[in-house]
Scaffold this active site. Structure first.
Site, mmCIF file in Angstrom:
data_model
loop_
_atom_site.group_PDB
_atom_site.id
_atom_site.type_symbol
_atom_site.label_atom_id
_atom_site.label_comp_id
_atom_site.label_asym_id
_atom_site.label_seq_id
_atom_site.Cartn_x
_atom_site.Cartn_y
_atom_site.Cartn_z
ATOM 1 N N LYS A 248 6.681 -0.409 7.418
ATOM 2 C CA LYS A 248 6.007 0.858 7.149
ATOM 3 C C LYS A 248 7.078 1.941 7.113
ATOM 4 O O LYS A 248 7.763 2.180 8.115
ATOM 5 C CB LYS A 248 4.971 1.143 8.238
ATOM 6 C CG LYS A 248 4.154 2.407 8.026
ATOM 7 C CD LYS A 248 3.105 2.561 9.129
ATOM 8 C CE LYS A 248 2.267 3.825 8.940
ATOM 9 N NZ LYS A 248 1.237 3.954 10.005
ATOM 10 N N ASP B 132 -10.421 3.217 14.713
ATOM 11 C CA ASP B 132 -10.588 3.059 13.265
ATOM 12 C C ASP B 132 -10.771 1.589 12.928
ATOM 13 O O ASP B 132 -9.984 1.005 12.177
ATOM 14 C CB ASP B 132 -9.367 3.634 12.542
ATOM 15 C CG ASP B 132 -9.630 3.880 11.060
ATOM 16 O OD1 ASP B 132 -10.803 3.985 10.679
ATOM 17 O OD2 ASP B 132 -8.658 3.960 10.290
ATOM 18 N N ALA C 188 0.851 -1.192 0.000
ATOM 19 C CA ALA C 188 0.000 0.000 0.000
ATOM 20 C C ALA C 188 0.884 1.237 0.000
ATOM 21 O O ALA C 188 2.017 1.208 0.476
ATOM 22 C CB ALA C 188 -0.913 -0.003 1.223
ATOM 23 N N SER C 189 0.323 2.316 -0.554
ATOM 24 C CA SER C 189 1.037 3.592 -0.556
ATOM 25 C C SER C 189 0.055 4.686 -0.176
ATOM 26 O O SER C 189 -0.920 4.921 -0.879
ATOM 27 C CB SER C 189 1.643 3.877 -1.931
ATOM 28 O OG SER C 189 2.262 5.150 -1.964
ATOM 29 N N ALA C 190 0.318 5.329 0.956
ATOM 30 C CA ALA C 190 -0.545 6.405 1.436
ATOM 31 C C ALA C 190 0.224 7.720 1.404
ATOM 32 O O ALA C 190 1.358 7.779 0.919
ATOM 33 C CB ALA C 190 -1.041 6.087 2.845
ATOM 34 N N SER C 191 -0.401 8.771 1.906
ATOM 35 C CA SER C 191 0.202 10.095 1.798
ATOM 36 C C SER C 191 1.476 10.230 2.620
ATOM 37 O O SER C 191 2.425 10.888 2.202
ATOM 38 C CB SER C 191 -0.809 11.158 2.239
ATOM 39 O OG SER C 191 -1.285 10.880 3.545
ATOM 40 N N ALA D 161 3.157 7.386 4.286
ATOM 41 C CA ALA D 161 4.027 6.209 4.338
ATOM 42 C C ALA D 161 3.703 5.214 3.239
ATOM 43 O O ALA D 161 2.671 5.287 2.576
ATOM 44 C CB ALA D 161 3.912 5.532 5.705
ATOM 45 N N GLN D 162 4.631 4.274 3.084
ATOM 46 C CA GLN D 162 4.509 3.192 2.121
ATOM 47 C C GLN D 162 4.812 1.887 2.855
ATOM 48 O O GLN D 162 5.688 1.850 3.722
ATOM 49 C CB GLN D 162 5.515 3.416 0.990
ATOM 50 C CG GLN D 162 5.207 2.667 -0.296
ATOM 51 C CD GLN D 162 5.910 3.302 -1.486
ATOM 52 O OE1 GLN D 162 5.601 4.426 -1.864
ATOM 53 N NE2 GLN D 162 6.846 2.579 -2.088
ATOM 54 N N VAL D 163 4.083 0.807 2.531
ATOM 55 C CA VAL D 163 4.213 -0.451 3.258
ATOM 56 C C VAL D 163 4.709 -1.550 2.312
ATOM 57 O O VAL D 163 4.160 -1.729 1.217
ATOM 58 C CB VAL D 163 2.874 -0.875 3.897
ATOM 59 C CG1 VAL D 163 3.015 -2.206 4.622
ATOM 60 C CG2 VAL D 163 2.371 0.203 4.849
#
Length: 554
Positions: A237, A375, A216-219, A221-223
């Site tokens: 992460k 969450d 996954a790639s978020a704003s 971090a990247q995993v």
């Protein structure tokens, strides 16, 4: 009076009742104290006294108090000329500190990005479009959401804050910012590798294998999946390079702008604008420190161990020797979503017990730890291959202080009895009122909302397979949780009441669990079933399962 049997009411009822039984252990260190204000007046109820849990609630409480009302009528309106030298010095100090925190390189780069984002967004709505393309109909929430997405990590996170705070922001913005997804194009492996090696040294010394394609790639971090040299399967992460500078620059600008606005227009101080901006800045900057998330995970694992839950529920093991502020290495948990009934049925022959276990453990964590997982959407609550429940992603946690639990204790009694007017009084005691509340009307509105919640049903789809068999799926529209929560917020605000954000966070998690219960345990009586322990008093409440492994947390 007829007793309402909806699961959300049952969960709320037992949860808030348990707050007394467990001594209000869950506390927020930032609790405001000492505020006392009558909120409601009714022939059958005494005046209510609260201590609010959020800056906004505190501000609204002050504005509704007799002292505030008298002050507004007797004192002249404060202007910038009334500012003292000390207040001016404090503002200048904050501006200088914000500039230092942002650094010399961040501001010019962010200014350029803001210009590009703004011009691109305006072009979307301009009547002058290239051939074959038509302009979008202008909508302020849509325009701001697009602008936030193009502005990058800070504003994506800010958009998510708006989406998760229906007690603070207008309904149309909350719904639109649900689309503000925290998903971005992945960075090249060479950049991510550089961060890892800068933080913990050469990759080959820690990992025998790292998948260069991210999970996954978020704003922020990247995993990536990986394998330690000792053989354990893990995920890494990794904070994206430079994100800390841009985040600090953006948040500092937002905070300074709010401070400056309040300084120039003192009347805005009653909205606590700068206090809200300061809280947002603090919470978002915490997300940059992966060691804090690691601590959250370890505290939750300790909670599981102390309560003998480790054979039924787990959270990822953190590998501290390869974890820093920018790199988090943790155990890889393989599992399926709580919405995937078909896959869960292949793992266990008792999906009902599985969701009961998840609910019991989460409830007890609310009762007995300083914070709760805030969450628990379907991607963060898994059924693992060995039958255990897995809680992942502890980046977002909520804190509800003892005074908020005390204020809502009345709600549990009213919920259990189906006393809608009693619920209205309880909510008034918890929130901040702008005016005298009509308890009877408020109670009728609560009854209508509760009946709507109980009528929400899952979508069932049956598809014919090529071999002549049929496959069924059960799911919910992702917007349903938000819509129900917004309906609750609208109802309270229409009755002149403002609830603290923490209450919204709790209710949202309960609505998630209500959704899972409708899929995995549609016939469960939450109140009457002895397996459901919503007071969090004993480890024995966790139902046994033959499919659960004997693995323990180390």
């Amino acid at each position: 009076m007829k007793v309402w049997s909806g699961r959300v009411a049952s969960i709320l009822s037992a949860l808030f009742a348990a707050s007394f039984a467990n001594g209000f252990i869950a506390t927020d260190r930032r609790v405001f104290g000492g505020d006392r204000s009558p909120l409601t007046k009714n022939n059958d109820h005494s005046e209510a006294v609260i201590t609010p849990m959020s800056v906004v609630a505190k501000t609204a409480l002050y504005m509704s108090s007799p002292e505030s009302q008298q002050g507004r009528s007797r004192r002249p309106k404060k202007t910038v000329q009334d500012r003292t030298q000390e207040e001016a010095i404090s503002l200048v100090r904050d501006i200088i500190q914000a500039a230092v925190d942002a650094g010399p390189r961040a501001a010019p780069a962010r200014t350029l990005q803001a210009y590009i984002a703004l011009s691109t967004t305006l072009r979307d709505f301009s009547p002058l479009q290239p051939p074959g393309k038509s302009a979008e109909s202008f909508s302020t929430p849509v325009a701001i959401r697009k602008l936030f997405e193009r502005m990058g990590a800070t504003y994506v996170k800010l958009g998510q804050f708006v989406a998760s705070s229906p007690t603070l922001f207008p309904k149309e913005y909350v719904k639109e910012f649900q689309k503000c997804l925290d998903a971005t194009e992945p960075l090249e492996w060479s950049l991510i590798k550089g961060v890892i090696e800068k933080e913990i040294g050469p990759i080959s010394k820690t990992y025998s294998y790292v998948d260069k394609t991210p999970l996954a790639s978020a704003s922020i971090a990247q995993v990536h999946r990986a394998t330690l040299r000792t053989g354990e399967d893990v995920v890494i992460k990794v904070q994206k390079p430079g994100i800390d500078e841009s985040l600090k620059a953006d948040l500092s600008f937002i905070y300074v702008a709010s401070r400056l606005l309040e300084f120039l227009q003192p009347d805005f101080e009653r909205t606590s604008l700068s206090a809200i901006a300061g809280d947002i800045r603090s919470s978002m900057l915490e997300e940059l420190d992966f060691e804090k998330e690691a601590t959250n995970i370890e505290e939750f694992r300790r909670f599981l161990l102390d309560n003998s839950f480790q054979k039924q529920v787990t959270a990822p093991r953190v590998y501290r020797e390869s974890t820093t502020r920018k790199v988090l290495t943790m155990e890889y948990l393989k599992g399926v979503s709580m919405l995937d009934l078909e896959s869960i049925s292949k793992i266990t022959d008792d999906p009902e017990s599985t969701i009961i276990t998840a609910l019991n453990v989460w409830t007890q964590s609310v009762m007995t730890t300083p914070w709760f997982h805030a969450d628990v959407h379907a991607g963060n609550l898994l059924v693992l291959d060995d039958g255990r429940v897995g809680f992942i992603d502890f980046g977002i946690v909520g804190r509800v202080g003892e005074k908020t639990f005390k204020a809502v204790s009345e709600l549990s009694v009213a919920l259990a009895a189906g006393d809608y007017e009693g619920m209205a009084v309880a909510l008034c005691n918890m929130g901040a009122a702008d005016e005298e509340v009509d308890i009877k009307k408020f109670g009728n509105d609560i009854q209508r909302v509760m009946e709507n919640v109980s009528q929400v049903q899952p979508d069932v789809a049956v598809m014919g397979m090529g071999n002549g068999s049929f496959q069924g799926t059960v799911n919910f529209d992702e917007d349903e949780v938000t819509n129900v929560l917004l309906e609750i917020v609208d109802m309270t605000e229409n009755n002149g009441l403002k609830l603290p954000r923490e209450f919204g966070l709790l209710v949202k998690q309960m609505l998630y669990f209500d959704r899972y219960l409708k899929i995995l345990a549609p016939n469960l009586d939450v109140v009457g079933d002895t397996r459901v322990d919503l007071v969090g008093t004993s480890a024995g409440s966790i139902p046994p399962s033959e499919s659960i492994s004997d693995a323990i947390i180390v």
